[in-house]
Motif scaffolding. Structure first.
Motif, short mmCIF file in Angstrom:
data_model
loop_
_atom_site.label_atom_id
_atom_site.label_comp_id
_atom_site.label_asym_id
_atom_site.label_seq_id
_atom_site.Cartn_x
_atom_site.Cartn_y
_atom_site.Cartn_z
N PRO A 147 0.82 -1.22 0.00
CA PRO A 147 0.00 0.00 0.00
C PRO A 147 0.85 1.27 0.00
O PRO A 147 0.43 2.29 -0.54
CB PRO A 147 -0.84 -0.12 1.28
N ALA A 148 2.06 1.21 0.59
CA ALA A 148 2.92 2.39 0.55
C ALA A 148 3.30 2.73 -0.87
O ALA A 148 3.33 3.90 -1.27
CB ALA A 148 4.17 2.16 1.40
N THR A 149 3.59 1.72 -1.68
CA THR A 149 3.97 1.94 -3.08
C THR A 149 2.79 2.43 -3.91
O THR A 149 2.92 3.35 -4.72
CB THR A 149 4.52 0.63 -3.69
N VAL A 150 1.63 1.83 -3.69
CA VAL A 150 0.45 2.15 -4.50
C VAL A 150 -0.16 3.49 -4.08
O VAL A 150 -0.52 4.32 -4.91
CB VAL A 150 -0.59 1.01 -4.39
N LEU A 151 -0.29 3.67 -2.77
CA LEU A 151 -0.97 4.85 -2.24
C LEU A 151 -0.02 6.03 -2.05
O LEU A 151 -0.45 7.19 -2.05
CB LEU A 151 -1.60 4.48 -0.89
N GLY A 152 1.26 5.74 -1.90
CA GLY A 152 2.24 6.76 -1.54
C GLY A 152 2.28 8.00 -2.42
O GLY A 152 2.26 9.13 -1.91
N PRO A 153 2.37 7.86 -3.76
CA PRO A 153 2.50 9.06 -4.59
C PRO A 153 1.34 10.05 -4.43
O PRO A 153 1.58 11.25 -4.26
CB PRO A 153 2.55 8.48 -6.01
N ALA A 154 0.10 9.57 -4.47
CA ALA A 154 -1.05 10.47 -4.31
C ALA A 154 -1.09 11.05 -2.90
O ALA A 154 -1.37 12.24 -2.72
CB ALA A 154 -2.34 9.74 -4.62
N LEU A 155 -0.79 10.22 -1.90
CA LEU A 155 -0.79 10.69 -0.51
C LEU A 155 0.28 11.76 -0.32
O LEU A 155 0.04 12.79 0.34
CB LEU A 155 -0.54 9.51 0.42
N SER A 156 1.44 11.56 -0.90
CA SER A 156 2.53 12.52 -0.77
C SER A 156 2.17 13.87 -1.38
O SER A 156 2.41 14.92 -0.77
CB SER A 156 3.79 11.96 -1.44
N ARG A 157 1.58 13.84 -2.56
CA ARG A 157 1.23 15.10 -3.22
C ARG A 157 0.16 15.87 -2.43
O ARG A 157 0.28 17.09 -2.24
CB ARG A 157 0.73 14.82 -4.64
N LEU A 158 -0.87 15.17 -1.98
CA LEU A 158 -1.92 15.84 -1.21
C LEU A 158 -1.38 16.39 0.10
O LEU A 158 -1.72 17.51 0.51
CB LEU A 158 -3.06 14.85 -0.93
N PHE A 159 -0.55 15.61 0.77
CA PHE A 159 0.01 16.05 2.06
C PHE A 159 0.87 17.28 1.87
O PHE A 159 0.79 18.25 2.65
CB PHE A 159 0.82 14.90 2.67
N ASP A 160 1.70 17.28 0.84
CA ASP A 160 2.58 18.43 0.58
C ASP A 160 1.77 19.67 0.24
O ASP A 160 2.12 20.78 0.66
CB ASP A 160 3.54 18.08 -0.56
N ARG A 161 0.69 19.50 -0.50
CA ARG A 161 -0.11 20.64 -0.92
C ARG A 161 -0.92 21.23 0.24
O ARG A 161 -1.02 22.45 0.37
CB ARG A 161 -1.06 20.20 -2.04
#
Length: 318
Positions: free
Chosen positions: A115-129
């Motif tokens: 789940p870190a690999t699959v969910l990570g990119p979208a989660l990272s972008r939203l968190f940063d924004r």
């Protein structure tokens, strides 16, 4: 004095500021950098390290070839310190007005590498924004925590994992995030790639690469092995790994086979010399849920985090 009173008295005599200093020292492995991170002088950080060494009866940081390394005890303390500090930060932040744009809070999520690999990119972008000043601690765990899952969830902000079992864990809430399908992965030159069709008997005779499989028999709590057990297959396990992402490295150029989630398998063939094949019969989908301690339900910061994780999952599509 009762045991509880004894523990409370001991806690009252501790300087809890040392806990924050300990976290910085274990993170930075350098007194000067830890002092800079804490906003204190280098002598103050050195004095705190001396107090910590006396308390634990251990050097904690030792110099080796010009740099500091953690002692075995310090390495053991590192994970506990992160967990306790994060829990304390959540405790004292509860009830405050929350603004994701300005918060400096650290959020901790537990999940396996899939789940870190699959969910990570979208989660990272939203968190940063949405929370540019906040910190995210993504703690990788085994896919199967078993009976200790409830205890683990209570110490963090949330955990992403498949269902925790048939019995509901008291005081733990959950929400579904996304589903995935299982696919077979083989080397691109595997004989199965040229076969007109293949069935359960072909899978049963092949050697397997299996992630998160315990070595103490069947049935296993590992999701992939559980699917094979449902098919009546007790695989001949050639390689056990503690990571979904490590599976392809032990498939290419061999006659082995593995089951992995389709979202993880999609980018593999061209990069790893692999081939994905549909399973000969349908398997139960892999479900990922967000789990959290029910005591967080009224915390506005936690509500924001749960919504953020759900929106990251929605970005994945069907």
């Amino acid at each position: 004095m009762t045991p509880r009173q004894s523990r409370s008295a001991h806690l009252a005599n501790l300087d809890l500021n040392l806990l924050v200093t300990l976290r910085a020292l274990l993170r930075e492995r350098n007194v000067t950098r830890a002092a800079r991170h804490l906003g204190v002088t280098q002598p103050a950080a050195s004095a705190a390290l001396s107090r910590l060494r006396r308390h634990f009866g251990d050097e904690l940081l030792v110099r080796v070839q010009g740099s500091y390394v953690l002692t075995p005890l310090a390495a053991q303390l590192a994970g506990q310190t992160e967990t306790v500090c994060a829990a304390a930060e959540r405790l004292f932040a509860t009830g405050r007005a929350f603004d994701s744009a300005t918060t400096q809070r650290e959020f901790t999520l537990l999940m396996a590498d899939y789940p870190a690999t699959v969910l990570g990119p979208a989660l990272s972008r939203l968190f940063d924004r949405e929370a540019p000043h906040a910190a995210l601690h993504l703690q990788l765990i085994r896919e199967t925590l078993g009976s200790v899952a409830g205890d683990a969830i209570r110490l963090v902000d949330g955990m992403v994992s498949p269902p925790l079992g048939h019995s509901r864990t008291p005081g733990v809430e959950s929400a579904p995030l996304f589903q995935d399908q299982w696919v077979c992965v083989v080397s691109a030159d595997h004989p199965l790639c040229e076969a007109q069709s293949f069935g359960i008997e072909d899978l049963a005779r092949l050697p397997w690469v299996v992630p998160y499989h315990r070595d103490d028999g069947y049935p296993s709590a590992a999701p992939a092995t559980r699917q094979l057990t449902a098919l009546g297959i007790r695989p001949r396990i050639a390689v056990r790994v503690e990571s979904y992402r490590a599976v392809p490295d032990f498939i290419a150029g061999t006659r082995r086979v593995a089951l992995i989630p389709e979202r993880l398998a999609a980018p593999l063939p061209s990069a790893h010399g692999l081939r994905t094949l549909d399973c000969p019969i349908p398997l139960d989908p892999l479900e990922e849920h967000l789990w959290w301690d029910a005591s967080h339900d009224q915390d506005p910061a936690h509500s924001w985090l749960r919504d953020l994780v759900a929106r990251a999952a929605a970005c994945l599509g069907p």
